[in-house]
Design a protein around this motif. Structure first.
Motif, PDB file in Angstrom:
ATOM      1  N   SER A 250       0.835  -1.209   0.000  1.00 12.80           N
ATOM      2  CA  SER A 250       0.000   0.000   0.000  1.00 12.80           C
ATOM      3  C   SER A 250       0.866   1.254   0.000  1.00 12.80           C
ATOM      4  O   SER A 250       1.808   1.373   0.787  1.00 12.80           O
ATOM      5  N   ASP A 385      -6.503  -1.388   2.423  1.00 16.32           N
ATOM      6  CA  ASP A 385      -5.806  -1.088   1.169  1.00 16.32           C
ATOM      7  C   ASP A 385      -5.057  -2.333   0.693  1.00 16.32           C
ATOM      8  O   ASP A 385      -5.171  -3.405   1.288  1.00 16.32           O
ATOM      9  N   LYS A 386      -4.266  -2.184  -0.356  1.00 15.65           N
ATOM     10  CA  LYS A 386      -3.514  -3.305  -0.919  1.00 15.65           C
ATOM     11  C   LYS A 386      -2.545  -3.887   0.111  1.00 15.65           C
ATOM     12  O   LYS A 386      -2.056  -3.186   0.992  1.00 15.65           O
ATOM     13  N   ARG A 393      -4.169  -8.035   2.639  1.00 12.50           N
ATOM     14  CA  ARG A 393      -4.603  -6.641   2.663  1.00 12.50           C
ATOM     15  C   ARG A 393      -3.891  -5.909   3.804  1.00 12.50           C
ATOM     16  O   ARG A 393      -3.542  -6.520   4.817  1.00 12.50           O
ATOM     17  N   VAL A 448     -10.714   3.606  -2.000  1.00 13.36           N
ATOM     18  CA  VAL A 448     -10.142   2.862  -0.871  1.00 13.36           C
ATOM     19  C   VAL A 448     -11.257   2.520   0.118  1.00 13.36           C
ATOM     20  O   VAL A 448     -12.073   3.385   0.469  1.00 13.36           O
TER      21      VAL A 448
END
Length: 453
Positions: A250, A385-386, A393, A448
Protein backbone atom coordinates in the motif's frame (compact mmCIF):
# COMPACT_ATOMS: atom_id res chain seq x y z
CA UNK A 1 18.16 22.45 -38.57
CA UNK A 2 16.58 23.29 -35.21
CA UNK A 3 13.55 21.92 -33.32
CA UNK A 4 12.41 24.79 -31.12
CA UNK A 5 10.08 23.45 -28.45
CA UNK A 6 8.27 24.10 -25.21
CA UNK A 7 6.76 21.58 -22.84
CA UNK A 8 4.14 22.00 -20.11
CA UNK A 9 4.12 19.36 -17.35
CA UNK A 10 2.05 18.09 -14.43
CA UNK A 11 4.60 19.27 -11.86
CA UNK A 12 5.47 16.98 -8.98
CA UNK A 13 8.55 15.08 -7.85
CA UNK A 14 11.73 15.21 -9.90
CA UNK A 15 11.60 12.71 -12.82
CA UNK A 16 7.99 11.78 -11.95
CA UNK A 17 6.43 14.63 -13.94
CA UNK A 18 4.37 13.95 -17.06
CA UNK A 19 3.93 16.05 -20.21
CA UNK A 20 0.54 17.81 -20.54
CA UNK A 21 1.27 19.82 -23.70
CA UNK A 22 4.07 20.01 -26.27
CA UNK A 23 4.76 22.40 -29.15
CA UNK A 24 7.63 21.94 -31.64
CA UNK A 25 8.55 24.32 -34.47
CA UNK A 26 11.09 23.00 -36.98
CA UNK A 27 13.26 25.97 -37.98
CA UNK A 28 15.85 26.04 -40.75
CA UNK A 29 17.56 29.24 -39.60
CA UNK A 30 15.28 31.45 -41.69
CA UNK A 31 11.70 30.22 -41.33
CA UNK A 32 9.51 27.57 -39.69
CA UNK A 33 9.23 24.60 -42.06
CA UNK A 34 7.15 22.19 -39.93
CA UNK A 35 5.29 22.19 -36.62
CA UNK A 36 3.65 19.87 -34.12
CA UNK A 37 1.36 21.02 -31.29
CA UNK A 38 -0.64 18.71 -29.04
CA UNK A 39 -2.13 18.28 -25.60
CA UNK A 40 -0.93 15.04 -23.98
CA UNK A 41 -2.71 12.83 -21.46
CA UNK A 42 -0.04 12.39 -18.75
CA UNK A 43 -1.93 9.54 -17.02
CA UNK A 44 -1.37 11.27 -13.67
CA UNK A 45 -2.93 14.25 -11.86
CA UNK A 46 -1.75 17.80 -12.50
CA UNK A 47 -0.50 19.74 -9.47
CA UNK A 48 -2.99 22.49 -8.47
CA UNK A 49 -0.43 25.32 -8.82
CA UNK A 50 0.27 24.15 -12.42
CA UNK A 51 -3.45 24.24 -13.24
CA UNK A 52 -3.53 27.79 -11.92
CA UNK A 53 -0.44 28.75 -13.98
CA UNK A 54 -1.28 27.14 -17.34
CA UNK A 55 -5.06 26.76 -17.28
CA UNK A 56 -4.63 23.11 -18.33
CA UNK A 57 -6.69 20.80 -16.08
CA UNK A 58 -7.30 17.06 -15.84
CA UNK A 59 -10.66 17.25 -17.64
CA UNK A 60 -9.06 18.86 -20.71
CA UNK A 61 -6.63 15.94 -21.07
CA UNK A 62 -8.95 12.95 -20.69
CA UNK A 63 -9.44 12.57 -24.46
CA UNK A 64 -5.95 13.82 -25.40
CA UNK A 65 -3.46 11.32 -26.89
CA UNK A 66 -1.10 9.58 -24.49
CA UNK A 67 2.63 10.14 -24.96
CA UNK A 68 3.24 6.83 -26.74
CA UNK A 69 0.65 7.90 -29.34
CA UNK A 70 2.57 11.08 -30.25
CA UNK A 71 6.11 9.74 -29.66
CA UNK A 72 6.67 8.73 -33.31
CA UNK A 73 5.73 12.22 -34.57
CA UNK A 74 8.12 13.82 -32.05
CA UNK A 75 10.96 11.55 -33.20
CA UNK A 76 10.25 12.39 -36.86
CA UNK A 77 10.07 16.18 -36.46
CA UNK A 78 13.25 16.33 -34.32
CA UNK A 79 15.39 13.91 -36.39
CA UNK A 80 18.70 15.55 -37.45
CA UNK A 81 17.73 18.65 -35.43
CA UNK A 82 19.29 20.47 -32.51
CA UNK A 83 16.72 20.86 -29.71
CA UNK A 84 16.29 24.54 -28.79
CA UNK A 85 14.39 25.59 -25.67
CA UNK A 86 14.33 28.25 -22.98
CA UNK A 87 15.94 26.30 -20.11
CA UNK A 88 16.74 23.41 -22.45
CA UNK A 89 18.03 21.19 -19.64
CA UNK A 90 14.50 20.95 -18.20
CA UNK A 91 12.63 20.34 -21.49
CA UNK A 92 15.22 17.87 -22.75
CA UNK A 93 15.18 15.94 -19.44
CA UNK A 94 11.36 15.70 -19.47
CA UNK A 95 11.37 14.51 -23.09
CA UNK A 96 14.02 11.85 -22.38
CA UNK A 97 12.11 10.71 -19.29
CA UNK A 98 8.90 10.20 -21.28
CA UNK A 99 10.73 8.29 -24.02
CA UNK A 100 12.45 6.14 -21.39
CA UNK A 101 9.02 5.18 -20.02
CA UNK A 102 8.00 3.82 -23.43
CA UNK A 103 11.31 2.00 -23.84
CA UNK A 104 12.88 4.28 -26.48
CA UNK A 105 16.43 5.64 -26.28
CA UNK A 106 16.02 9.32 -27.24
CA UNK A 107 19.15 11.41 -27.78
CA UNK A 108 19.61 14.83 -29.43
CA UNK A 109 21.99 17.77 -29.17
CA UNK A 110 20.51 20.85 -27.50
CA UNK A 111 20.81 24.62 -27.24
CA UNK A 112 19.54 26.73 -24.34
CA UNK A 113 18.24 30.24 -25.14
CA UNK A 114 18.74 31.27 -21.50
CA UNK A 115 22.47 30.59 -21.80
CA UNK A 116 22.64 32.21 -25.27
CA UNK A 117 20.78 35.30 -24.07
CA UNK A 118 23.16 35.79 -21.16
CA UNK A 119 26.10 35.70 -23.59
CA UNK A 120 24.60 37.76 -26.41
CA UNK A 121 22.28 40.13 -24.49
CA UNK A 122 24.04 40.73 -21.15
CA UNK A 123 22.76 43.05 -18.43
CA UNK A 124 19.08 42.04 -18.51
CA UNK A 125 17.19 42.28 -15.20
CA UNK A 126 15.66 38.84 -15.76
CA UNK A 127 16.21 35.99 -18.21
CA UNK A 128 12.84 34.33 -17.63
CA UNK A 129 11.09 33.95 -20.98
CA UNK A 130 8.18 36.30 -20.24
CA UNK A 131 10.25 39.17 -18.85
CA UNK A 132 13.05 38.77 -21.40
CA UNK A 133 10.86 38.87 -24.52
CA UNK A 134 8.87 41.82 -23.14
CA UNK A 135 12.08 43.78 -22.51
CA UNK A 136 13.19 43.02 -26.09
CA UNK A 137 9.84 44.04 -27.60
CA UNK A 138 9.02 40.53 -28.78
CA UNK A 139 5.23 39.95 -28.82
CA UNK A 140 4.03 36.89 -26.91
CA UNK A 141 0.54 35.41 -26.59
CA UNK A 142 -0.73 32.37 -24.66
CA UNK A 143 1.98 32.71 -22.01
CA UNK A 144 2.56 29.44 -20.11
CA UNK A 145 1.00 27.43 -22.94
CA UNK A 146 3.35 25.34 -25.06
CA UNK A 147 2.54 26.93 -28.43
CA UNK A 148 2.75 30.53 -27.17
CA UNK A 149 6.02 29.99 -25.32
CA UNK A 150 7.58 28.00 -28.19
CA UNK A 151 6.69 30.75 -30.72
CA UNK A 152 8.19 33.37 -28.42
CA UNK A 153 11.34 31.22 -28.24
CA UNK A 154 11.42 31.05 -32.08
CA UNK A 155 11.39 34.86 -32.29
CA UNK A 156 13.99 35.15 -29.52
CA UNK A 157 16.22 32.59 -31.27
CA UNK A 158 16.00 34.53 -34.55
CA UNK A 159 17.23 37.62 -32.71
CA UNK A 160 20.05 35.68 -31.06
CA UNK A 161 21.21 34.26 -34.42
CA UNK A 162 21.34 37.80 -35.84
CA UNK A 163 23.33 39.04 -32.85
CA UNK A 164 25.85 36.19 -33.13
CA UNK A 165 27.50 37.71 -36.19
CA UNK A 166 30.51 35.37 -36.12
CA UNK A 167 28.28 32.32 -35.47
CA UNK A 168 30.78 31.15 -32.86
CA UNK A 169 28.77 31.55 -29.63
CA UNK A 170 25.83 29.44 -30.83
CA UNK A 171 28.19 26.82 -32.24
CA UNK A 172 30.10 26.60 -28.95
CA UNK A 173 26.89 26.41 -26.92
CA UNK A 174 25.56 23.22 -28.50
CA UNK A 175 25.37 20.47 -25.87
CA UNK A 176 25.89 16.82 -26.79
CA UNK A 177 23.83 15.66 -23.73
CA UNK A 178 25.83 12.50 -23.00
CA UNK A 179 23.95 9.87 -21.04
CA UNK A 180 24.70 9.53 -17.34
CA UNK A 181 26.61 6.27 -16.91
CA UNK A 182 25.84 4.23 -13.81
CA UNK A 183 28.82 3.06 -11.77
CA UNK A 184 29.17 -0.75 -11.49
CA UNK A 185 28.44 -0.64 -7.72
CA UNK A 186 25.22 1.32 -8.40
CA UNK A 187 24.16 -1.25 -11.02
CA UNK A 188 24.75 -4.05 -8.49
CA UNK A 189 22.58 -2.27 -5.90
CA UNK A 190 19.74 -1.69 -8.40
CA UNK A 191 19.83 -5.32 -9.59
CA UNK A 192 19.17 -6.50 -6.02
CA UNK A 193 16.03 -4.36 -5.62
CA UNK A 194 12.43 -5.31 -6.53
CA UNK A 195 9.86 -3.25 -8.45
CA UNK A 196 7.45 -3.09 -5.49
CA UNK A 197 5.74 -0.45 -3.35
CA UNK A 198 7.44 0.28 -0.06
CA UNK A 199 9.96 2.25 1.97
CA UNK A 200 13.67 2.22 1.15
CA UNK A 201 16.72 3.12 3.23
CA UNK A 202 19.99 4.34 1.68
CA UNK A 203 23.02 3.44 3.85
CA UNK A 204 26.66 4.54 3.98
CA UNK A 205 29.46 1.97 4.29
CA UNK A 206 29.27 2.08 8.12
CA UNK A 207 25.53 1.31 7.99
CA UNK A 208 24.32 4.84 8.81
CA UNK A 209 21.04 5.68 7.05
CA UNK A 210 21.50 8.88 5.04
CA UNK A 211 18.14 8.95 3.19
CA UNK A 212 14.70 7.39 3.56
CA UNK A 213 12.08 7.45 0.82
CA UNK A 214 8.95 5.71 -0.39
CA UNK A 215 8.00 4.66 -3.89
CA UNK A 216 5.45 2.63 -5.82
CA UNK A 217 8.45 1.14 -7.66
CA UNK A 218 11.56 0.97 -5.45
CA UNK A 219 13.93 -0.24 -8.21
CA UNK A 220 12.87 2.60 -10.53
CA UNK A 221 13.14 5.23 -7.79
CA UNK A 222 16.66 4.18 -6.76
CA UNK A 223 17.67 4.24 -10.42
CA UNK A 224 16.47 7.86 -10.51
CA UNK A 225 18.58 8.68 -7.44
CA UNK A 226 21.64 7.20 -9.16
CA UNK A 227 21.08 8.98 -12.51
CA UNK A 228 19.90 12.41 -11.33
CA UNK A 229 22.43 15.22 -11.57
CA UNK A 230 21.15 17.57 -8.85
CA UNK A 231 23.53 18.28 -5.91
CA UNK A 232 21.68 16.09 -3.38
CA UNK A 233 21.61 13.09 -5.73
CA UNK A 234 25.32 13.45 -6.48
CA UNK A 235 26.13 13.41 -2.74
CA UNK A 236 23.95 10.32 -2.24
CA UNK A 237 25.66 8.61 -5.22
CA UNK A 238 29.09 9.24 -3.71
CA UNK A 239 28.16 7.97 -0.21
CA UNK A 240 25.78 5.04 -0.87
CA UNK A 241 26.99 1.56 0.01
CA UNK A 242 23.77 -0.44 0.31
CA UNK A 243 20.01 0.04 -0.02
CA UNK A 244 17.57 -1.89 2.16
CA UNK A 245 13.80 -1.81 1.85
CA UNK A 246 10.51 -2.81 3.45
CA UNK A 247 7.69 -3.81 1.12
CA UNK A 248 4.27 -2.41 2.09
CA UNK A 249 2.01 -3.10 -0.91
CA UNK A 250 0.00 0.00 0.00
CA UNK A 251 1.24 3.47 -0.88
CA UNK A 252 -0.59 4.85 2.19
CA UNK A 253 1.28 2.47 4.51
CA UNK A 254 4.54 3.47 2.78
CA UNK A 255 3.78 7.17 3.30
CA UNK A 256 3.03 6.64 6.99
CA UNK A 257 6.14 4.52 7.59
CA UNK A 258 8.33 6.98 5.67
CA UNK A 259 7.08 9.88 7.81
CA UNK A 260 7.59 7.99 11.08
CA UNK A 261 11.05 6.68 10.16
CA UNK A 262 12.30 10.10 9.05
CA UNK A 263 11.17 11.68 12.33
CA UNK A 264 12.76 8.83 14.31
CA UNK A 265 16.09 8.49 12.48
CA UNK A 266 16.54 12.05 11.09
CA UNK A 267 18.70 11.13 8.04
CA UNK A 268 20.99 13.92 6.82
CA UNK A 269 19.39 14.16 3.35
CA UNK A 270 15.78 14.22 4.60
CA UNK A 271 15.84 17.69 6.15
CA UNK A 272 12.73 18.88 4.25
CA UNK A 273 10.53 16.02 5.50
CA UNK A 274 11.55 16.48 9.13
CA UNK A 275 9.31 19.54 9.13
CA UNK A 276 5.52 19.54 9.03
CA UNK A 277 4.43 18.51 5.53
CA UNK A 278 1.36 20.74 5.25
CA UNK A 279 0.97 24.51 5.36
CA UNK A 280 -2.79 25.15 5.18
CA UNK A 281 -5.92 23.74 6.78
CA UNK A 282 -9.71 23.82 6.52
CA UNK A 283 -11.50 25.35 9.51
CA UNK A 284 -15.17 25.97 10.30
CA UNK A 285 -17.04 28.54 12.35
CA UNK A 286 -20.68 29.55 12.85
CA UNK A 287 -21.65 33.08 11.77
CA UNK A 288 -24.20 35.42 13.34
CA UNK A 289 -26.98 33.85 11.23
CA UNK A 290 -26.17 30.30 12.46
CA UNK A 291 -24.66 29.14 9.15
CA UNK A 292 -21.52 26.99 9.26
CA UNK A 293 -18.78 28.83 7.35
CA UNK A 294 -15.66 27.15 5.94
CA UNK A 295 -12.27 28.79 5.56
CA UNK A 296 -8.89 27.79 4.15
CA UNK A 297 -6.20 29.33 6.36
CA UNK A 298 -2.57 28.90 7.37
CA UNK A 299 -2.30 25.82 9.60
CA UNK A 300 -2.36 26.74 13.27
CA UNK A 301 -1.37 24.10 15.82
CA UNK A 302 -3.62 25.69 18.43
CA UNK A 303 -6.77 25.10 16.37
CA UNK A 304 -8.28 21.77 15.35
CA UNK A 305 -8.60 21.53 11.55
CA UNK A 306 -11.16 19.53 9.59
CA UNK A 307 -8.45 18.52 7.12
CA UNK A 308 -5.08 19.83 5.95
CA UNK A 309 -3.37 20.68 2.65
CA UNK A 310 0.19 20.86 1.33
CA UNK A 311 -0.39 24.41 0.04
CA UNK A 312 -3.10 27.06 -0.33
CA UNK A 313 -3.85 26.18 -3.96
CA UNK A 314 -4.57 22.56 -3.00
CA UNK A 315 -7.02 23.81 -0.36
CA UNK A 316 -8.68 26.13 -2.86
CA UNK A 317 -9.13 23.25 -5.34
CA UNK A 318 -10.72 21.18 -2.55
CA UNK A 319 -13.21 23.97 -1.76
CA UNK A 320 -14.09 24.41 -5.45
CA UNK A 321 -14.90 20.69 -5.72
CA UNK A 322 -16.84 20.76 -2.41
CA UNK A 323 -19.00 23.68 -3.61
CA UNK A 324 -20.01 21.64 -6.64
CA UNK A 325 -20.44 18.28 -4.88
CA UNK A 326 -22.37 19.58 -1.83
CA UNK A 327 -24.04 22.64 -3.43
CA UNK A 328 -22.35 24.98 -0.97
CA UNK A 329 -22.34 28.76 -1.06
CA UNK A 330 -19.26 30.53 -2.47
CA UNK A 331 -19.61 33.33 0.08
CA UNK A 332 -19.82 30.99 3.10
CA UNK A 333 -16.78 29.00 1.93
CA UNK A 334 -14.61 32.12 1.68
CA UNK A 335 -14.21 32.11 -2.11
CA UNK A 336 -16.47 35.03 -2.98
CA UNK A 337 -16.18 38.16 -0.87
CA UNK A 338 -19.42 40.13 -1.03
CA UNK A 339 -21.96 41.74 1.27
CA UNK A 340 -24.83 40.49 -0.89
CA UNK A 341 -25.46 37.23 -2.79
CA UNK A 342 -22.68 35.09 -4.26
CA UNK A 343 -22.19 34.60 -8.00
CA UNK A 344 -23.61 31.05 -7.92
CA UNK A 345 -26.89 32.37 -6.47
CA UNK A 346 -27.16 34.75 -9.41
CA UNK A 347 -26.86 31.83 -11.85
CA UNK A 348 -29.25 29.67 -9.79
CA UNK A 349 -26.71 27.09 -8.52
CA UNK A 350 -26.70 28.31 -4.89
CA UNK A 351 -29.80 27.93 -2.69
CA UNK A 352 -29.34 31.37 -1.12
CA UNK A 353 -27.57 30.77 2.20
CA UNK A 354 -25.51 33.88 1.39
CA UNK A 355 -28.62 36.07 1.82
CA UNK A 356 -30.32 33.89 4.47
CA UNK A 357 -32.85 32.61 1.94
CA UNK A 358 -32.06 28.93 2.56
CA UNK A 359 -32.69 27.85 6.21
CA UNK A 360 -29.46 27.25 8.21
CA UNK A 361 -30.61 23.73 9.16
CA UNK A 362 -30.76 22.60 5.52
CA UNK A 363 -27.50 24.27 4.51
CA UNK A 364 -25.61 23.09 7.61
CA UNK A 365 -26.72 19.49 6.97
CA UNK A 366 -24.74 19.48 3.71
CA UNK A 367 -21.72 21.18 5.33
CA UNK A 368 -21.73 18.61 8.13
CA UNK A 369 -21.81 15.81 5.52
CA UNK A 370 -18.66 17.31 3.97
CA UNK A 371 -16.99 17.64 7.39
CA UNK A 372 -17.91 14.07 8.37
CA UNK A 373 -16.52 12.65 5.13
CA UNK A 374 -13.22 14.53 5.30
CA UNK A 375 -12.47 14.38 9.02
CA UNK A 376 -12.06 11.26 11.11
CA UNK A 377 -12.32 13.22 14.37
CA UNK A 378 -13.89 11.02 17.09
CA UNK A 379 -14.36 8.19 14.57
CA UNK A 380 -13.56 4.51 15.06
CA UNK A 381 -12.65 3.20 11.63
CA UNK A 382 -10.44 0.87 9.61
CA UNK A 383 -8.96 1.72 6.20
CA UNK A 384 -8.37 -1.32 3.99
CA UNK A 385 -5.81 -1.09 1.17
CA UNK A 386 -3.51 -3.31 -0.92
CA UNK A 387 -1.26 -5.83 0.79
CA UNK A 388 2.15 -7.26 -0.04
CA UNK A 389 0.68 -10.38 -1.69
CA UNK A 390 -2.39 -10.97 -3.84
CA UNK A 391 -4.34 -12.56 -0.95
CA UNK A 392 -3.20 -10.04 1.68
CA UNK A 393 -4.60 -6.64 2.66
CA UNK A 394 -3.16 -3.78 4.71
CA UNK A 395 -5.16 -2.06 7.43
CA UNK A 396 -4.90 1.30 9.18
CA UNK A 397 -6.71 1.54 12.52
CA UNK A 398 -8.18 4.79 13.85
CA UNK A 399 -9.74 4.90 17.33
CA UNK A 400 -11.62 7.97 18.63
CA UNK A 401 -10.12 9.99 15.79
CA UNK A 402 -6.54 8.94 16.68
CA UNK A 403 -4.30 7.00 14.30
CA UNK A 404 -3.28 3.83 16.19
CA UNK A 405 -1.10 1.96 13.71
CA UNK A 406 -0.90 -0.36 10.70
CA UNK A 407 -1.11 -4.10 10.10
CA UNK A 408 -1.62 -6.83 7.50
CA UNK A 409 -4.24 -9.58 7.37
CA UNK A 410 -5.37 -12.43 5.11
CA UNK A 411 -8.78 -13.32 6.58
CA UNK A 412 -11.77 -10.97 6.65
CA UNK A 413 -12.87 -12.10 10.12
CA UNK A 414 -9.70 -10.57 11.55
CA UNK A 415 -10.95 -7.03 10.89
CA UNK A 416 -14.48 -7.71 12.17
CA UNK A 417 -13.22 -8.68 15.63
CA UNK A 418 -11.74 -5.62 17.35
CA UNK A 419 -9.55 -7.68 19.73
CA UNK A 420 -8.01 -9.71 16.88
CA UNK A 421 -7.63 -6.53 14.82
CA UNK A 422 -5.70 -4.80 17.62
CA UNK A 423 -3.40 -7.81 17.97
CA UNK A 424 -2.20 -7.54 14.34
CA UNK A 425 -1.69 -3.76 14.49
CA UNK A 426 1.85 -2.38 14.86
CA UNK A 427 1.52 0.82 16.96
CA UNK A 428 2.70 4.06 15.37
CA UNK A 429 2.82 7.71 16.42
CA UNK A 430 -0.25 9.88 15.94
CA UNK A 431 0.61 13.45 14.94
CA UNK A 432 -0.55 16.20 12.62
CA UNK A 433 1.53 14.81 9.76
CA UNK A 434 -0.03 11.33 9.94
CA UNK A 435 -3.50 12.90 9.97
CA UNK A 436 -2.58 14.96 6.90
CA UNK A 437 -1.16 11.91 5.08
CA UNK A 438 -4.28 9.81 5.72
CA UNK A 439 -6.80 12.54 4.86
CA UNK A 440 -4.89 13.59 1.75
CA UNK A 441 -4.60 9.98 0.56
CA UNK A 442 -8.32 9.31 1.06
CA UNK A 443 -9.19 12.49 -0.89
CA UNK A 444 -7.11 11.33 -3.85
CA UNK A 445 -8.07 7.64 -3.68
CA UNK A 446 -11.83 7.63 -3.29
CA UNK A 447 -12.15 3.87 -3.95
CA UNK A 448 -10.14 2.86 -0.87
CA UNK A 449 -12.35 0.81 1.45
CA UNK A 450 -13.29 2.38 4.81
CA UNK A 451 -15.12 0.46 7.56
CA UNK A 452 -16.71 2.22 10.54
CA UNK A 453 -16.40 0.16 13.71
Amino acid sequence: MYAILDIETTGGRYNEEGITEIAIYKYDGHKVVDQFISLVNPERDIQPFVVNLTGINNNMLRSAPKFYEVAKRIVEITTDCIIVAHNAQFDYRILCTEFRRVGYDYERKSLCTVELSKNLIPGQQSYSLGKLVRSLGIPVSDRHRASGDALATVKLFKMLIDKDSEKSIIQNSVRANPKHQLEPRHIDIINELPSVTGVYYIHKADGEIIYIGKSKNIKKRINQHFTNTNPKSKKIQSLVSTVTYEETGSELVALLKESEEIKRLKPIFNRALRRTIFTHALYSFIDEHNYINLKIDIADGRKKPITTFSNRQSGKSFILNAIEEYQLCQKLTGLYKTKTSCFNYDIKTCEGACIQKEPPELYNKRVNALISKNSYSNKNMVIIDKGRDIDERSTILIENGIFVGIGFFNLNYQINNIDILKSIITPMSNNRDTQHIIQSYLRKNKKVKQITL
